[in-house]
Enzyme design. Structure first.
Site, PDB file in Angstrom:
ATOM      1  CD  GLU A 164      -2.866  -1.188   2.408  1.00 21.06           C
ATOM      2  OE1 GLU A 164      -2.761  -0.295   3.268  1.00 21.06           O
ATOM      3  OE2 GLU A 164      -3.738  -2.067   2.452  1.00 21.06           O
ATOM      4  CD  GLU A 353      -3.576  -5.848   4.069  1.00 18.80           C
ATOM      5  OE1 GLU A 353      -4.424  -5.009   4.448  1.00 18.80           O
ATOM      6  OE2 GLU A 353      -2.349  -5.656   4.139  1.00 18.80           O
TER       7      GLU A 353
HETATM    8  O1  IFM Z   1      -4.097  -2.990   9.252  1.00 19.72           O
HETATM    9  C1  IFM Z   1      -4.070  -2.509   7.943  1.00 19.72           C
HETATM   10  C2  IFM Z   1      -2.885  -3.062   7.201  1.00 19.72           C
HETATM   11  O2  IFM Z   1      -1.687  -2.775   7.839  1.00 19.72           O
HETATM   12  C3  IFM Z   1      -2.820  -2.485   5.811  1.00 19.72           C
HETATM   13  N1  IFM Z   1      -4.096  -2.619   5.132  1.00 19.72           N
HETATM   14  C4  IFM Z   1      -5.270  -2.239   5.831  1.00 19.72           C
HETATM   15  C5  IFM Z   1      -5.324  -2.890   7.209  1.00 19.72           C
HETATM   16  C6  IFM Z   1      -6.595  -2.470   7.948  1.00 19.72           C
HETATM   17  O3  IFM Z   1      -6.620  -1.094   8.116  1.00 19.72           O
END
Ligand code: IFM
EC number: 3.2.1.21
Length: 440
Positions: A164, A353
């Site tokens: 990210e 994710e």
């Molecule tokens: O916890 C975060 C993660 O570190 C990166 N993506 C989003 C998740 C939830 O906010």
């Protein structure tokens, strides 16, 4: 046969600073998150990742738990300040050894290790030297990546460079809500560029590695069909999605976004050949999806909000929300996967994710509902021809949720922080069953 196929990677994800703790163990140096957590008011409740879920000391039993759940793959991140405490030069063997032990424990259990090289924990000395807005940080990242790959490349096939970069650049250097807490819009654009450059240089420095990058992408739609609202959606799609996708996959920044950003930066920091380096061959695009964005034109520009998005406000889509206040919409995930496949045919995608914060305790029916609906979206995407290779729940464990501290829980496994006791929630048993059956 299940839609997902026998090779589908069923996994769960975490990141180093969010679970490891042990911030001073075995020579680890400070990261920007250690520094940021010490700033009064920066993190909810003054929480820090100093202990977190103590995974550094408990990784063996955590891996055993993963095996009990039947995970096929585990996505974790490697802490740069453990491996290279100063961010350059000297490598600390003890840091590498920890990730070698973790990797071997996973392999012993038949779980594929899927490391990410950078999940936001920049060594503090590199921030002191200018951080990601400083071009040299990209070269330092490639040097670190090469060292890790040299040490673990015999055991690990697939690597993700960055997690990210939108968050690292824009939350870290524009809104200041994340470490290092700077509010410098032009610097944030340089940071974004140097993060992507670091990705490209790292890919080059890891010969033979299969390379991926993970982006937080979203499905954006305008609140109404009015031209102003449609333009708001174009802007947000530009900053959130295309500002990263286009350099990585088309070796160019999107022209309309550069126009939007002209008042902030002339992009003189982009040098000849940078875009060629950034667009290194990609074996996988990691997609982190949580929530869609419904947007509308803003009445009054808010100059310090999001770079390039000052003319936009996020509208209420009227859907249910998670404990983070994020709207729940599995259709957004399907739309996003279909759009990525249409725009970049043939590129393997992986949901690196997806998950939700709920404070419902061990009987987390709400989380099961979220995961099930989003997995159905994945199944539909596969049926429609999207080359989706895997799905990683965020997160394996309750953990440190950045500026929100420990207030909200994303884990399918509950962590009782005072005792560090792990207890699988109902969602963990549900997910184990999905994996056992190979699908829904
Ligand atoms: O916890 C975060 C993660 O570190 C990166 N993506 C989003 C998740 C939830 O906010």
């Amino acid at each position: 046969m299940s839609t997902f196929g026998p090779d589908f990677l069923w996994g769960a994800a975490t990141s180093a600073y969010q679970i490891e703790g042990a911030v001073a163990a075995d020579g680890r140096g400070p990261s920007i998150w250690d520094t940021f957590c010490a700033v009064p008011g920066a993190v909810h409740g003054g929480d820090t990742g100093a202990v977190a879920a103590d995974h550094y000391h408990r990784y063996r039993s955590d891996v055993a738990l993963m095996a009990e759940l039947g995970l096929r793959a585990y996505r974790f991140s490697i802490a740069w300040p453990r491996v290279q405490p100063d961010g350059s030069g000297r490598i600390d063997q003890r840091g590498l050894d920890f990730y070698r032990r973790l990797t071997d424990a996973l392999l012993d259990r038949g779980i594929e290790p899927r490391p990410t090289l950078y999940h936001w924990d920049l060594p503090q000395p590199l921030e002191d030297a200018g951080g990601w807005p400083h071009r040299d940080t990209a070269a330092r990242f490639a040097e670190y990546a090469a060292a890790v790959h040299q040490a673990l490349g015999d055991r690990i096939g697939h690597w993700t460079t960055l997690n990210e970069p939108w968050c690292s650049a824009f939350l870290g250097y524009a809104t200041g809500r994340h470490a290092p807490g700077r509010r410098e819009p032009a610097a944030a654009l340089r940071a974004a560029h140097h993060l992507m450059l670091g990705h490209g240089l790292a890919a080059r420095a890891m010969p033979g590695a299969r390379i991926g990058i993970t982006l937080n992408l979203t499905d954006v739609s305008p609140r109404t069909g009015a031209p102003d609202d449609r333009d708001a959606a174009r802007r947000i799609d530009g900053m959130q999605n295309r500002f990263f996708l286009d350099p990585l996959l088309r070796a160019a920044y999107p022209a309309d976004v550069l126009d939007d950003l002209a008042p902030v930066s002339d992009f003189a920091h982009v040098r000849d050949d940078d875009l060629k380096t950034i667009a290194a061959p990609l074996d996988q695009l990691g997609v982190n999806y949580y929530s869609p964005m419904l947007v509308a034109a803003a009445g009054t520009p808010e100059p310090s909000a999001y770079v390039g998005s000052e003319h936009v406000r996020v509208a209420d889509g009227g859907r249910e929300r998670t404990a983070m206040g994020w709207e729940i919409d599995d259709a957004g995930l399907l739309a996003l996967l279909l759009r990525l496949h249409a725009d970049h045919p043939g590129l393997p995608l992986c949901v690196t994710e997806n998950g939700a914060a709920f404070d419902s305790g061990l009987q987390d029916l709400d989380r099961i509902g979220y995961l099930e609906s989003h997995l159905r979206a994945c199944a539909r995407a596969i049926e429609l021809g999207v080359p989706l290779t895997g799905y990683f729940v965020w997160s394996l464990l309750d953990n440190f949720e950045w500026s929100h501290g420990y207030r909200h829980r994303f884990g399918i496994v509950h962590v009782d922080y005072p005792t560090q006791r792990r207890t699988p929630k109902d969602s963990a048993y549900w997910y184990a069953d999905v994996i056992r059956r190979g699908g829904l």
